[in-house]
Every structure is written in structure tokens, then in C-alpha cells.
Design a protein around this motif. Sequence first.
Motif, PDB file in Angstrom:
ATOM      1  N   VAL A 236     -17.324   0.180  -7.668  1.00 58.49           N
ATOM      2  CA  VAL A 236     -16.489  -1.012  -7.884  1.00 58.49           C
ATOM      3  C   VAL A 236     -15.141  -0.823  -7.185  1.00 58.49           C
ATOM      4  N   ILE A 237     -14.558   0.383  -7.319  1.00 59.41           N
ATOM      5  CA  ILE A 237     -13.279   0.672  -6.655  1.00 59.41           C
ATOM      6  C   ILE A 237     -13.451   0.505  -5.153  1.00 59.41           C
ATOM      7  N   LYS A 238     -14.581   1.002  -4.660  1.00 58.58           N
ATOM      8  CA  LYS A 238     -14.853   0.953  -3.223  1.00 58.58           C
ATOM      9  C   LYS A 238     -14.916  -0.500  -2.746  1.00 58.58           C
ATOM     10  N   ARG A 239     -15.549  -1.343  -3.543  1.00 59.91           N
ATOM     11  CA  ARG A 239     -15.666  -2.749  -3.173  1.00 59.91           C
ATOM     12  C   ARG A 239     -14.291  -3.408  -3.172  1.00 59.91           C
ATOM     13  N   LYS A 240     -13.465  -3.037  -4.155  1.00 62.51           N
ATOM     14  CA  LYS A 240     -12.116  -3.614  -4.257  1.00 62.51           C
ATOM     15  C   LYS A 240     -11.213  -3.097  -3.140  1.00 62.51           C
ATOM     16  N   ALA A 241     -11.517  -1.878  -2.691  1.00 63.52           N
ATOM     17  CA  ALA A 241     -10.639  -1.230  -1.706  1.00 63.52           C
ATOM     18  C   ALA A 241     -11.100  -1.513  -0.283  1.00 63.52           C
ATOM     19  N   TYR A 242     -11.777  -2.623  -0.082  1.00 64.02           N
ATOM     20  CA  TYR A 242     -12.310  -2.915   1.251  1.00 64.02           C
ATOM     21  C   TYR A 242     -11.214  -2.865   2.313  1.00 64.02           C
ATOM     22  N   GLY A 243     -11.600  -2.408   3.461  1.00 62.78           N
ATOM     23  CA  GLY A 243     -10.628  -2.405   4.559  1.00 62.78           C
ATOM     24  C   GLY A 243      -9.750  -1.167   4.583  1.00 62.78           C
ATOM     25  N   PHE A 244      -9.903  -0.287   3.604  1.00 59.33           N
ATOM     26  CA  PHE A 244      -9.067   0.908   3.607  1.00 59.33           C
ATOM     27  C   PHE A 244      -9.743   2.020   4.381  1.00 59.33           C
ATOM     28  N   HIS A 245      -9.051   2.528   5.354  1.00 61.62           N
ATOM     29  CA  HIS A 245      -9.618   3.646   6.097  1.00 61.62           C
ATOM     30  C   HIS A 245      -8.856   4.914   5.773  1.00 61.62           C
ATOM     31  N   ASP A 246      -7.921   4.775   4.842  1.00 60.53           N
ATOM     32  CA  ASP A 246      -7.089   5.897   4.477  1.00 60.53           C
ATOM     33  C   ASP A 246      -7.791   6.662   3.350  1.00 60.53           C
ATOM     34  N   VAL A 247      -8.430   7.752   3.724  1.00 63.80           N
ATOM     35  CA  VAL A 247      -9.241   8.505   2.767  1.00 63.80           C
ATOM     36  C   VAL A 247      -8.378   9.099   1.650  1.00 63.80           C
ATOM     37  N   GLU A 248      -7.190   9.563   2.014  1.00 66.67           N
ATOM     38  CA  GLU A 248      -6.310  10.154   1.002  1.00 66.67           C
ATOM     39  C   GLU A 248      -5.947   9.120  -0.062  1.00 66.67           C
ATOM     40  N   TYR A 249      -5.637   7.920   0.397  1.00 63.11           N
ATOM     41  CA  TYR A 249      -5.268   6.841  -0.512  1.00 63.11           C
ATOM     42  C   TYR A 249      -6.432   6.497  -1.436  1.00 63.11           C
ATOM     43  N   PHE A 250      -7.600   6.346  -0.838  1.00 63.19           N
ATOM     44  CA  PHE A 250      -8.801   6.011  -1.596  1.00 63.19           C
ATOM     45  C   PHE A 250      -9.085   7.095  -2.651  1.00 63.19           C
ATOM     46  N   SER A 251      -8.922   8.350  -2.246  1.00 61.74           N
ATOM     47  CA  SER A 251      -9.154   9.463  -3.167  1.00 61.74           C
ATOM     48  C   SER A 251      -8.188   9.404  -4.353  1.00 61.74           C
ATOM     49  N   LEU A 252      -6.935   9.073  -4.053  1.00 63.53           N
ATOM     50  CA  LEU A 252      -5.932   8.992  -5.114  1.00 63.53           C
ATOM     51  C   LEU A 252      -6.249   7.858  -6.082  1.00 63.53           C
ATOM     52  N   ILE A 253      -6.758   6.757  -5.546  1.00 62.23           N
ATOM     53  CA  ILE A 253      -7.119   5.624  -6.409  1.00 62.23           C
ATOM     54  C   ILE A 253      -8.238   6.046  -7.362  1.00 62.23           C
TER      55      ILE A 253
ATOM     56  N   LYS B 200       0.821  -1.212   0.000  1.00 61.06           N
ATOM     57  CA  LYS B 200       0.000   0.000   0.000  1.00 61.06           C
ATOM     58  C   LYS B 200       0.853   1.259   0.000  1.00 61.06           C
ATOM     59  N   ASP B 201       1.888   1.270   0.821  1.00 56.80           N
ATOM     60  CA  ASP B 201       2.740   2.463   0.910  1.00 56.80           C
ATOM     61  C   ASP B 201       3.403   2.780  -0.433  1.00 56.80           C
ATOM     62  N   ILE B 202       3.852   1.723  -1.103  1.00 59.03           N
ATOM     63  CA  ILE B 202       4.512   1.920  -2.410  1.00 59.03           C
ATOM     64  C   ILE B 202       3.502   2.499  -3.406  1.00 59.03           C
ATOM     65  N   HIS B 203       2.313   1.905  -3.410  1.00 57.49           N
ATOM     66  CA  HIS B 203       1.271   2.355  -4.333  1.00 57.49           C
ATOM     67  C   HIS B 203       0.851   3.794  -4.020  1.00 57.49           C
ATOM     68  N   LYS B 204       0.675   4.064  -2.742  1.00 58.67           N
ATOM     69  CA  LYS B 204       0.224   5.394  -2.339  1.00 58.67           C
ATOM     70  C   LYS B 204       1.251   6.462  -2.711  1.00 58.67           C
ATOM     71  N   ARG B 205       2.513   6.146  -2.452  1.00 63.77           N
ATOM     72  CA  ARG B 205       3.575   7.105  -2.756  1.00 63.77           C
ATOM     73  C   ARG B 205       3.595   7.426  -4.255  1.00 63.77           C
ATOM     74  N   TYR B 206       3.418   6.375  -5.058  1.00 66.98           N
ATOM     75  CA  TYR B 206       3.405   6.581  -6.506  1.00 66.98           C
ATOM     76  C   TYR B 206       2.219   7.476  -6.912  1.00 66.98           C
ATOM     77  N   LEU B 207       1.046   7.178  -6.332  1.00 64.12           N
ATOM     78  CA  LEU B 207      -0.144   7.962  -6.678  1.00 64.12           C
ATOM     79  C   LEU B 207      -0.005   9.410  -6.230  1.00 64.12           C
ATOM     80  N   GLN B 208       0.592   9.594  -5.060  1.00 63.33           N
ATOM     81  CA  GLN B 208       0.803  10.965  -4.570  1.00 63.33           C
ATOM     82  C   GLN B 208       1.660  11.747  -5.550  1.00 63.33           C
ATOM     83  N   GLY B 209       2.710  11.091  -6.033  1.00 67.30           N
ATOM     84  CA  GLY B 209       3.608  11.745  -6.969  1.00 67.30           C
ATOM     85  C   GLY B 209       2.902  12.106  -8.267  1.00 67.30           C
ATOM     86  N   SER B 210       1.959  11.263  -8.684  1.00 68.54           N
ATOM     87  CA  SER B 210       1.322  11.478  -9.986  1.00 68.54           C
ATOM     88  C   SER B 210       0.061  12.327  -9.928  1.00 68.54           C
ATOM     89  N   PHE B 211      -0.677  12.241  -8.819  1.00 66.25           N
ATOM     90  CA  PHE B 211      -2.012  12.844  -8.843  1.00 66.25           C
ATOM     91  C   PHE B 211      -2.312  13.883  -7.760  1.00 66.25           C
TER      92      PHE B 211
END
Length: 400
Positions: free
Chosen positions: A374-391, A133-144
Motif C-alpha cells: 500500500v505504501i508503495k502504491r501511495k509512493a508512486y513516482g519515488f525513485h529515492d530508495v532512502e526516502y522510501f525505506s524511511l517511510i 518531500k525534502d521536509i518530510h525526508k529530513r524529518y524521517l532521517q532525524g527520527s529513523f
Amino acid sequence: MSKIELKAFFEFCRVRIVKQAVNIKSKLVFLKAKPDERYKPVCHNCKGHSDSIHSYHERTVRDMSIFESKTLIQYSYRKIRCLCCGIVVEDLALVDPTVRVTKRLASYILDLCRFMTIKEVAKHLSLDWKTVKDIHKRYLQGSFSHEDVGYPRLLAIDEISLKKRHHYLTVIINWETGRVLWVGEGRKYETLKGFFDSLTEEQRNAIQAIAIDMWDPYIKAVKESCPEAAIVFDQFHVVKAFSKVIDKVRNSEYRKADKEGKEVIKGSKYLLLKNKDNLLEEEKPKLKALLKLNEALTTVYILKDYLKKLWQYKYANCAKRFLNHWCCLAEESKIRPVMAFAKTLKRYAYGIINHCKFPIHTSRMEGINNKIKVIKRKAYGFHDVEYFSLIIKSAFAHCN
Ligand SMILES: [Zn+2]
């Protein structure tokens, strides 16, 4: 046993492999690496060179697996005194200092994240969920995180509910491209105001129309920040609001019904809300029985279908006339929640009529809403709103 030289698979030029060990039984490859002293240390921050070594350290990271064997690299590195940045970790072009996997494994993880959930990637690579998750989030932060939204002409604003009740995100879409421009926590006046405040005056002036729900905090924010923009209440949101009315009527009819009636009404929620064309064959007789049994439910069902006609009008006067007609029928029904809804519609008529000038169609709104679900269903268990927003942003990134 033949001796395969693992160095050949090792393309990191700033480090040297000094030891290699393979444990076939426990499927483990172990490599020991050192900085290649032919190169001057480089600051990982500014990429400047420095000769001044502050201290020596060691850490272990994961690399790409070799066949089915997990690969661990234990490497030493130096902290240096950089003229610009102070005491910093040197850049060995092997890892990012805060990530526990090599750069090439991180890039492979990002590839997998395009097709799999974080949980699946973590399981596939036997990595910790949080590392992926951290790797993915960092990448998304950089891009979006700091994208330029440009000068959109038409906006659509939607809210999505998160797992917990009364916890929402506000999603802002460039209507013409379908690109998600902004995601903010909550659905308050301040939430939307936050978006408008992030725009320049020129960007705000470029906005001609905004499709929103009949939700006063949003309306207030729009009127204040973009007084020239037309507010449009689109079909998707209005029909969604009427669906709540249908549900209220259904609940009260259920309470009033006898045992046989309760049996028919039970579990009929989605039959009534579903688009007629989307009904499954086996659902059709159920709906028929329900409508035959209950007059109030028949009324709301017909009114729902009839309401959708409102968005077919191209001329404001015709739309106005139809709206009044619909409200008369609603009042004649004598069903309280329906009468209250008619009042609401009259109050917000201006935005419904605006649709004639800015025909913001429901299908796109619905499509975006479904994709987010659909993203929400796939992202189950995520409480990190910033991460979810980036996705969410990344999922709509191709819409340009
Ligand atoms: Zn530096």
C-alpha cells in the motif's frame, strides 16, 4: 478598510516585521522582516552567540497562509563568525537554513504527510513537490536513520520489488513486535551481510531464529553471521514460490489448449492463486469450470492447498513425514515444474521443519507485506530508495 496588524500572528521573537502588504486580488500577503537587534546573533549550528558579523543576506520563504492568501516573508539575515563553527548563517528561529518554508509551516506539512501523499500535500498548499518531500525526508532521517534495533529474538526477512524489475529492497522485521528494523537496497548476500555487520556480537547472538525465503544469498549471509540462529522457511514464502510453479503450469496449459480451453484459462491466474476463502461469489463458477476442464491445473491447485497443511504440524517428525508424502504426490503428478519444486523442497526441508520449533506464522508476514504494498502504491513516482525505506520504517514505528 480596517487595518489588521499581522504582527499579532507572528510569534518569531528573533525577527521584527518592518513592512506588511496584502494584495486581496492576487491572494498574497507579503511581509518583510529583519533580525531583532536587541538580541545577539546566534549560530544555527552550535547555538553559541557571536558579535562578529561576516555579511548581510536576504531570502524569501513561505509561511502559513492567512485565510486563503499565500504568505511570503522576505527576511534579511546575517552570516556570522562562530568561534566553534566558522562562518555560518545565524539562527533566527524562523526557518531551517536550507528549507524554503518557515518552521511552523514545515511542522504543518509533516502533520499533513501523516494522512496524505506528498503529491496531495504539495497540491493542497501549492508548493513544489520536491519541497514537501525534502521536509518530510529530513524529518524521517532525524527520527529513523540511526535507531537502535535492540535485541530481537526472532527476525523475519522479506524482499519487496520496486517499480523496475530486478530492483529490490530487503526488509528486516522484529518478528515479535512487527517493527521494521532495517531496510537495505538489493537482495544480495552483501545486502543482508550489511545488516548483520551493523549489529554488535551480543545483538547477533540474541537472534534465535530467522524467517526467510528459500534464497541462497540470504541463507549464506545468515549462516555466516548468525550460525546459531535457526533458519525458518515460512509458509508465506514457500507458498509464494509454489505460486510461480502454478503460473508456469497455467502458461504451458494455455499454449496446449484449443480455442475453447484458452477462453477458460485466460485471465485465471488469480483464481488459482487466491485463497479459497477469499473467492468472490462470481469467481467460484469460473474456478469450477477451469478445474473441470484441465487436469494439470486441478492437480497443482489441490497440491497448493495441501502444501499449506505442512505448517500445521507441531512435531518435527510428523512434519518430515508429511513433507515426504507431499513430495511423492508431486513426483507422481509427472508435471515437470511441480517435480522440480519437490526437489527444491527436499533441499530446503531443514528450514521448513524448523517451523515446528519456531512457529513463525504467515499472517503477520502477509500483513506486513500488504502494508508495504500500500505504501508503495501511495509512493508512486519515488525513485529515492532512502526516502522510501524511511517511510516504511516510520509506518511500522509504533510496533514496539
Ligand atoms: Zn557555531
